[in-house]
Design an enzyme around this catalytic site. Structure first.
Site, PDB file in Angstrom:
ATOM      1  N   HIS A  70      43.236  48.096  74.104  1.00 38.16           N
ATOM      2  CA  HIS A  70      44.547  48.697  73.830  1.00 38.16           C
ATOM      3  C   HIS A  70      44.624  49.096  72.369  1.00 38.16           C
ATOM      4  CE1 HIS A  70      48.921  49.196  73.646  1.00 38.16           C
ATOM      5  NE2 HIS A  70      48.814  49.397  74.949  1.00 38.16           N
ATOM      6  N   GLU A 120      47.186  47.996  82.766  1.00 40.89           N
ATOM      7  CA  GLU A 120      46.734  48.732  83.946  1.00 40.89           C
ATOM      8  C   GLU A 120      45.946  47.864  84.915  1.00 40.89           C
ATOM      9  OE1 GLU A 120      48.337  51.109  84.037  1.00 40.89           O
ATOM     10  OE2 GLU A 120      48.116  52.594  82.444  1.00 40.89           O
TER      11      GLU A 120
HETATM   12  N1  COA Z   1      35.493  49.135  77.671  1.00 39.63           N
HETATM   13  C1  COA Z   1      34.419  49.140  76.858  1.00 39.63           C
HETATM   14  N2  COA Z   1      34.475  49.398  75.531  1.00 39.63           N
HETATM   15  C2  COA Z   1      35.687  49.674  75.030  1.00 39.63           C
HETATM   16  C3  COA Z   1      36.843  49.662  75.808  1.00 39.63           C
HETATM   17  C4  COA Z   1      36.724  49.383  77.179  1.00 39.63           C
HETATM   18  N3  COA Z   1      37.775  49.370  77.980  1.00 39.63           N
HETATM   19  N4  COA Z   1      37.903  49.968  75.037  1.00 39.63           N
HETATM   20  C5  COA Z   1      37.415  50.159  73.780  1.00 39.63           C
HETATM   21  N5  COA Z   1      36.086  49.977  73.794  1.00 39.63           N
HETATM   22  C6  COA Z   1      35.200  50.083  72.663  1.00 39.63           C
HETATM   23  C7  COA Z   1      35.024  51.534  72.249  1.00 39.63           C
HETATM   24  O1  COA Z   1      33.924  52.131  72.912  1.00 39.63           O
HETATM   25  C8  COA Z   1      34.804  51.411  70.772  1.00 39.63           C
HETATM   26  O2  COA Z   1      33.476  51.072  70.545  1.00 39.63           O
HETATM   27  P1  COA Z   1      32.619  51.819  69.428  1.00 39.63           P
HETATM   28  O3  COA Z   1      33.356  51.519  68.156  1.00 39.63           O
HETATM   29  O4  COA Z   1      31.296  51.173  69.559  1.00 39.63           O
HETATM   30  O5  COA Z   1      32.652  53.255  69.817  1.00 39.63           O
HETATM   31  C9  COA Z   1      35.631  50.217  70.370  1.00 39.63           C
HETATM   32  O6  COA Z   1      35.813  49.443  71.548  1.00 39.63           O
HETATM   33  C10 COA Z   1      36.990  50.601  69.827  1.00 39.63           C
HETATM   34  O7  COA Z   1      37.616  51.442  70.759  1.00 39.63           O
HETATM   35  P2  COA Z   1      38.635  52.577  70.360  1.00 39.63           P
HETATM   36  O8  COA Z   1      38.349  53.782  71.197  1.00 39.63           O
HETATM   37  O9  COA Z   1      38.696  52.732  68.876  1.00 39.63           O
HETATM   38  O10 COA Z   1      39.973  51.978  70.782  1.00 39.63           O
HETATM   39  P3  COA Z   1      41.292  52.805  70.969  1.00 39.63           P
HETATM   40  O11 COA Z   1      42.359  52.069  70.297  1.00 39.63           O
HETATM   41  O12 COA Z   1      41.152  54.236  70.596  1.00 39.63           O
HETATM   42  O13 COA Z   1      41.399  52.785  72.545  1.00 39.63           O
HETATM   43  C11 COA Z   1      42.010  52.589  74.720  1.00 39.63           C
HETATM   44  C12 COA Z   1      42.334  52.186  73.282  1.00 39.63           C
HETATM   45  C13 COA Z   1      43.072  52.005  75.657  1.00 39.63           C
HETATM   46  C14 COA Z   1      42.023  54.098  74.849  1.00 39.63           C
HETATM   47  C15 COA Z   1      40.621  52.034  75.108  1.00 39.63           C
HETATM   48  O14 COA Z   1      40.592  50.647  74.959  1.00 39.63           O
HETATM   49  C16 COA Z   1      40.174  52.448  76.499  1.00 39.63           C
HETATM   50  O15 COA Z   1      39.640  53.542  76.687  1.00 39.63           O
HETATM   51  N6  COA Z   1      40.404  51.570  77.533  1.00 39.63           N
HETATM   52  C17 COA Z   1      40.041  51.902  78.886  1.00 39.63           C
HETATM   53  C18 COA Z   1      41.113  52.777  79.484  1.00 39.63           C
HETATM   54  C19 COA Z   1      42.380  52.029  79.801  1.00 39.63           C
HETATM   55  O16 COA Z   1      42.356  50.938  80.342  1.00 39.63           O
HETATM   56  N7  COA Z   1      43.506  52.665  79.476  1.00 39.63           N
HETATM   57  C20 COA Z   1      44.816  52.123  79.695  1.00 39.63           C
HETATM   58  C21 COA Z   1      45.461  51.771  78.390  1.00 39.63           C
HETATM   59  S1  COA Z   1      46.963  50.869  78.613  1.00 39.63           S
END
Ligand code: COA
Length: 378
Positions: free
Chosen positions: A256, A315
């Site tokens: 998140h 989710e």
């Molecule tokens: N599974 C695996 N790795 C994950 C992850 C997940 N669900 N969520 C984040 N990461 C990893 C990213 O790949 C990133 O790694 P890197 O630095 O090696 O590239 C690191 O953790 C940081 O992620 P980041 O994209 O900076 O976090 P964010 O704050 O932009 O993303 C979300 C937040 C929700 C978009 C992200 O966690 C995600 O895509 N989750 C899955 C989708 C989801 O469940 N969405 C509903 C949100 S309520």
């Protein structure tokens, strides 16, 4: 250059405004809605009470609640032109969020433009739009809304044409309350940005639906359910999850932007979801798999991404609860919109109370001194 050119990708950590609607402590995993801790509100309030709380900053008394319910119930119908759009959308294979975007844009034909009235209209009508699309996609007839049913019960009734049982209503209502508002998330910020130009509430809701549609925001619960069913069939939780992480995939339902602890909404939804699975041995076994997926995923994410605290998000249990309550998978994101429209409209009204155009700056990283050459000389 004198001006501050520091920028935060994705606006991470940026405070972009003030709100009294919800408070999030991402480190502690705490969520307060309209002054009430989530756990206290979600399982006790009706959706109408939570919406009134957001609009008025207090709970209604019994008479006010009845009047508010009736007011909303009187705004549920859609006219034939909207039904035609939804029928066409369903027949041409649009998904529920595409249909909802079209239906939301058309839902207030003939509205009088008053912001507060339009806000209530959008909250009241979105369930009808989603249900109409669903009925058409299933090759079934549209089910007219019933003004004698509560908001949540009427939504479920319009999906199936039969009155839902109280357990399903309570479960889905807990869900709608739980996700009604959540700070400046992407779709809510979109809605605020749109009304900040003195555009209108229908545009704000339509834009917010578009923002919610993406898999990084509201599109995750469908894939979460696919994952859970696939893992359940595979019988090997750890192997399944490890293979996905090894190939660089993100696990849906985890991580998140704000929370560094378990999303507090996951706890509320997990408790509500369990009710649906406790009744049978098969259900209990599935819920055990869900719990095991959560535990295993969280520890594997710690192993693969040790620098980022990746915990269960809303989710994960949204998918579990809606599946248990019998809401079709294709409607998970649209049902999120049915809940969040309460927050979108409350934020839009709050923005308009003390409006300032939302207009951030960008840092330019392109060329500055290119020399023009005519097309035939390039
Ligand atoms: N599974 C695996 N790795 C994950 C992850 C997940 N669900 N969520 C984040 N990461 C990893 C990213 O790949 C990133 O790694 P890197 O630095 O090696 O590239 C690191 O953790 C940081 O992620 P980041 O994209 O900076 O976090 P964010 O704050 O932009 O993303 C979300 C937040 C929700 C978009 C992200 O966690 C995600 O895509 N989750 C899955 C989708 C989801 O469940 N969405 C509903 C949100 S309520």
């Amino acid at each position: 250059m004198a001006e501050d050119q520091h920028y935060y990708p994705g606006l991470e950590g940026v405070v972009a405004g003030e709100t009294r609607l919800s408070y999030i402590d991402g480190e502690a995993g705490e969520l307060v809605i309209g002054g009430y801790p989530l756990a206290e509100l979600a399982g006790n309030a009706t959706y109408e009470e939570t919406l009134f709380l957001l609009y008025e900053d207090r709970l209604p008394d019994a008479d006010e609640l009845e009047a508010f319910r009736d007011d909303l119930a009187g705004r549920r119908t859609v006219d034939g032109a909207v039904l035609d759009v939804l029928r066409e959308a369903a027949e041409t294979g649009c998904d529920a969020m595409e249909a909802l975007r079209m239906g939301a844009a058309a839902a207030d034909i003939g509205g009088d433009g008053d912001d507060r009235e339009t806000a209530k209209r959008m909250v009241a009508v979105l369930p009808t739009v989603v249900a109409a699309y669903h009925r058409f996609a299933e090759g079934e007839a549209f089910v007219e809304p019933r003004a004698d049913l509560r908001h949540t019960a009427n939504y479920l009734y319009m999906l199936t044409g039969t009155e839902p049982d109280e357990a399903a209503v309570r479960g889905v209502e807990t869900y709608l309350n739980t996700v009604i508002d959540h700070g400046f998330n992407a779709s809510t910020f979109t809605a605020r940005t749109i009304v900040s130009t003195e555009s209108d509430i229908v545009s704000a809701v339509t834009g917010a639906v578009g923002a919610l549609k993406g898999p990084l925001h509201g599109g995750a619960p469908g894939p979460v359910l696919d994952m859970l069913l696939d893992i359940d069939a595979s019988g090997d939780v750890e192997r399944w999850l490890r293979e996905r992480l090894e190939s660089g995939e993100r696990l849906m339902g985890f991580g998140h932007r704000v929370y560094r602890a378990r999303d507090p909404r996951a706890a509320v939804l997990s408790t509500a979801a369990r009710e649906f699975f406790d009744a049978s041995d098969e259900g209990q076994a599935f819920f055990e798999t869900v719990r095991s997926v959560e535990d295993t995923a969280v520890s594997l994410l710690e192993e693969y991404e040790p620098d980022r605290a990746l915990e269960t998000n809303v989710e994960f249990y949204t998918a579990t609860l809606l599946y248990g309550a019998g809401v079709p998978r294709g409607l998970f994101s649209a049902s999120f919109a049915v809940a969040r429209v309460g927050g979108w409209t409350a934020h839009a009204l709050e923005q308009l109370e003390d409006n300032r155009l939302i207009r951030p700056r960008s840092r330019y990283v392109g060329e500055r001194r290119r020399e023009w050459t005519p097309a035939d000389a390039r």
